[in-house]
Write a protein that holds these residues in place. Sequence first.
Motif, PDB file in Angstrom:
ATOM      1  N   GLU A  27      43.642  38.737  32.820  1.00 29.70           N
ATOM      2  CA  GLU A  27      44.824  39.199  33.535  1.00 29.70           C
ATOM      3  C   GLU A  27      44.466  39.744  34.910  1.00 29.70           C
ATOM      4  O   GLU A  27      45.196  39.509  35.883  1.00 29.70           O
ATOM      5  CB  GLU A  27      45.572  40.229  32.697  1.00 29.70           C
ATOM      6  CG  GLU A  27      46.237  39.620  31.472  1.00 29.70           C
ATOM      7  CD  GLU A  27      46.944  40.627  30.596  1.00 29.70           C
ATOM      8  OE1 GLU A  27      47.308  41.715  31.090  1.00 29.70           O
ATOM      9  OE2 GLU A  27      47.140  40.323  29.411  1.00 29.70           O
ATOM     10  N   ASN A  30      43.826  36.736  37.114  1.00 28.01           N
ATOM     11  CA  ASN A  30      45.088  36.091  37.487  1.00 28.01           C
ATOM     12  C   ASN A  30      45.831  36.898  38.549  1.00 28.01           C
ATOM     13  O   ASN A  30      46.402  36.325  39.481  1.00 28.01           O
ATOM     14  CB  ASN A  30      45.961  35.862  36.265  1.00 28.01           C
ATOM     15  CG  ASN A  30      45.424  34.772  35.368  1.00 28.01           C
ATOM     16  OD1 ASN A  30      44.666  33.908  35.794  1.00 28.01           O
ATOM     17  ND2 ASN A  30      45.793  34.818  34.104  1.00 28.01           N
ATOM     18  N   THR A  31      45.831  38.213  38.415  1.00 28.27           N
ATOM     19  CA  THR A  31      46.484  39.073  39.403  1.00 28.27           C
ATOM     20  C   THR A  31      45.812  38.940  40.768  1.00 28.27           C
ATOM     21  O   THR A  31      46.492  38.774  41.790  1.00 28.27           O
ATOM     22  CB  THR A  31      46.460  40.545  38.953  1.00 28.27           C
ATOM     23  OG1 THR A  31      47.203  40.657  37.734  1.00 28.27           O
ATOM     24  CG2 THR A  31      47.061  41.462  40.001  1.00 28.27           C
ATOM     25  N   ILE A  32      44.502  38.986  40.790  1.00 28.37           N
ATOM     26  CA  ILE A  32      43.765  38.861  42.050  1.00 28.37           C
ATOM     27  C   ILE A  32      44.041  37.496  42.689  1.00 28.37           C
ATOM     28  O   ILE A  32      44.317  37.405  43.896  1.00 28.37           O
ATOM     29  CB  ILE A  32      42.247  39.051  41.827  1.00 28.37           C
ATOM     30  CG1 ILE A  32      41.943  40.465  41.342  1.00 28.37           C
ATOM     31  CG2 ILE A  32      41.455  38.706  43.081  1.00 28.37           C
ATOM     32  CD1 ILE A  32      42.247  41.570  42.319  1.00 28.37           C
ATOM     33  N   SER A  34      46.609  35.423  42.200  1.00 28.96           N
ATOM     34  CA  SER A  34      47.999  35.201  42.608  1.00 28.96           C
ATOM     35  C   SER A  34      48.452  36.137  43.720  1.00 28.96           C
ATOM     36  O   SER A  34      49.276  35.751  44.550  1.00 28.96           O
ATOM     37  CB  SER A  34      48.940  35.305  41.408  1.00 28.96           C
ATOM     38  OG  SER A  34      48.944  36.607  40.881  1.00 28.96           O
ATOM     39  N   ASN A  35      47.913  37.350  43.762  1.00 27.21           N
ATOM     40  CA  ASN A  35      48.387  38.326  44.747  1.00 27.21           C
ATOM     41  C   ASN A  35      47.512  38.465  45.983  1.00 27.21           C
ATOM     42  O   ASN A  35      48.000  38.945  47.005  1.00 27.21           O
ATOM     43  CB  ASN A  35      48.526  39.705  44.100  1.00 27.21           C
ATOM     44  CG  ASN A  35      49.586  39.744  43.032  1.00 27.21           C
ATOM     45  OD1 ASN A  35      50.426  38.855  42.944  1.00 27.21           O
ATOM     46  ND2 ASN A  35      49.560  40.762  42.217  1.00 27.21           N
ATOM     47  N   TYR A  36      46.245  38.069  45.899  1.00 32.12           N
ATOM     48  CA  TYR A  36      45.339  38.367  47.000  1.00 32.12           C
ATOM     49  C   TYR A  36      44.552  37.180  47.542  1.00 32.12           C
ATOM     50  O   TYR A  36      44.076  37.228  48.671  1.00 32.12           O
ATOM     51  CB  TYR A  36      44.355  39.469  46.594  1.00 32.12           C
ATOM     52  CG  TYR A  36      45.062  40.733  46.193  1.00 32.12           C
ATOM     53  CD1 TYR A  36      45.595  41.581  47.159  1.00 32.12           C
ATOM     54  CD2 TYR A  36      45.246  41.065  44.854  1.00 32.12           C
ATOM     55  CE1 TYR A  36      46.276  42.736  46.793  1.00 32.12           C
ATOM     56  CE2 TYR A  36      45.922  42.215  44.491  1.00 32.12           C
ATOM     57  CZ  TYR A  36      46.435  43.048  45.463  1.00 32.12           C
ATOM     58  OH  TYR A  36      47.113  44.185  45.105  1.00 32.12           O
ATOM     59  N   ASN A  38      43.756  34.057  49.418  1.00 39.53           N
ATOM     60  CA  ASN A  38      44.401  33.359  50.528  1.00 39.53           C
ATOM     61  C   ASN A  38      43.943  31.901  50.528  1.00 39.53           C
ATOM     62  O   ASN A  38      43.391  31.418  51.509  1.00 39.53           O
ATOM     63  CB  ASN A  38      44.061  34.049  51.850  1.00 39.53           C
ATOM     64  CG  ASN A  38      44.894  33.537  52.997  1.00 39.53           C
ATOM     65  OD1 ASN A  38      45.946  32.956  52.797  1.00 39.53           O
ATOM     66  ND2 ASN A  38      44.407  33.744  54.203  1.00 39.53           N
TER      67      ASN A  38
END
Length: 82
Positions: A27, A30-32, A34-36, A38
């Motif tokens: 998780e 996935n967060t890194i 999708s959110n960070y 580039n």
Amino acid sequence: MKLDLRIKSDKKRNMEYWDNMEEECREILNTILSNYANADTSQINEDARIDISKSILETIIQKCGEYGIDTDAAFPYVDEDY
């Protein structure tokens, strides 16, 4: 989440414990991504995500050990056949 003390003696619960930690690392990954990240991360397939997630957990445990945490006690592993 309160730690179930049976994870230190019950192989099935211990396996669930390790699976849950790996899922938490998944998780985080996935967060890194999708959110960070580039970049297009769609080429990171399932096997790669599993590998990276396991590396995250291994790094956490290794670093905890380097900073004086008894990782055998902190992250119990039941090694037995069943």
